[in-house]
Design a protein around this motif. Structure first.
Motif, PDB file in Angstrom:
ATOM      1  N   ARG A 221     -29.629 -46.539  45.154  1.00 40.70           N
ATOM      2  CA  ARG A 221     -28.995 -45.949  43.976  1.00 40.70           C
ATOM      3  C   ARG A 221     -28.561 -44.508  44.226  1.00 40.70           C
ATOM      4  O   ARG A 221     -27.484 -44.091  43.818  1.00 40.70           O
TER       5      ARG A 221
ATOM      6  N   LEU B  40     -18.319 -49.281  41.922  1.00 37.93           N
ATOM      7  CA  LEU B  40     -18.707 -50.318  40.960  1.00 37.93           C
ATOM      8  C   LEU B  40     -20.217 -50.370  40.776  1.00 37.93           C
ATOM      9  O   LEU B  40     -20.712 -50.494  39.646  1.00 37.93           O
ATOM     10  N   LEU B  41     -20.956 -50.266  41.864  1.00 38.12           N
ATOM     11  CA  LEU B  41     -22.416 -50.275  41.771  1.00 38.12           C
ATOM     12  C   LEU B  41     -22.936 -49.054  41.035  1.00 38.12           C
ATOM     13  O   LEU B  41     -23.895 -49.138  40.266  1.00 38.12           O
TER      14      LEU B  41
ATOM     15  N   LYS C  64     -22.278 -49.583  37.353  1.00 35.06           N
ATOM     16  CA  LYS C  64     -23.243 -50.555  36.839  1.00 35.06           C
ATOM     17  C   LYS C  64     -24.609 -49.916  36.626  1.00 35.06           C
ATOM     18  O   LYS C  64     -25.263 -50.127  35.596  1.00 35.06           O
TER      19      LYS C  64
ATOM     20  N   THR D  42     -24.468 -47.474  33.668  1.00 37.95           N
ATOM     21  CA  THR D  42     -24.427 -48.214  32.407  1.00 37.95           C
ATOM     22  C   THR D  42     -25.803 -48.738  32.053  1.00 37.95           C
ATOM     23  O   THR D  42     -26.249 -48.629  30.902  1.00 37.95           O
ATOM     24  N   ARG D  43     -26.489 -49.286  33.034  1.00 36.37           N
ATOM     25  CA  ARG D  43     -27.836 -49.800  32.804  1.00 36.37           C
ATOM     26  C   ARG D  43     -28.783 -48.682  32.369  1.00 36.37           C
ATOM     27  O   ARG D  43     -29.597 -48.853  31.462  1.00 36.37           O
TER      28      ARG D  43
END
Length: 114
Positions: free
Chosen positions: A33, A91-92, A95, A98-99
């Motif tokens: 991450r 994109l990751l 994501k 957002t999470r």
């Protein structure tokens, strides 16, 4: 049969990652991450790969040894891989953010109800 193929591919990837640090870099960017932000700068590493591939292509077109096609193919694959890492990492990252935002929103909502 499928298990044999999967284990063979896994051992080849493990061997390549051991001896080729660029694959480690790609895996680190995609799977961690805190490294997703480095996807776009990593796309710049594709430029030297494509330049080297162009040199090998010139050697092959001038009648060089056919064995030069192996490093040419490797340079093309690594260049494309680094080009693909940028958008995938974005994109990751989106994501993951957002999470995290949804988790913060749910936490604020639960703390506001009490």
């Amino acid at each position: 049969m499928l298990g044999f193929i999967v284990s063979g591919v896994a051992s080849v990837v493990a061997a390549l990652c051991r001896y080729l640090p660029r694959l480690r870099l790609i895996q680190r960017i995609v799977h961690r991450r805190d490294s997703h932000k480095w996807g776009i700068p990593a796309m710049l590493l594709a430029v030297p790969y494509f330049l080297i591939a162009n040199i090998f292509k010139g050697i092959l077109e001038d009648g060089g040894n056919a064995l030069f096609s192996v490093p040419l193919l490797w340079c093309l694959v690594m260049g494309i891989a680094f080009l693909a890492v940028g958008p995938i990492s974005l994109l990751l990252l989106a994501k993951a953010r957002t999470r995290e935002a949804i988790a913060r929103w749910k936490e604020q909502r639960l703390s506001g109800e009490r």
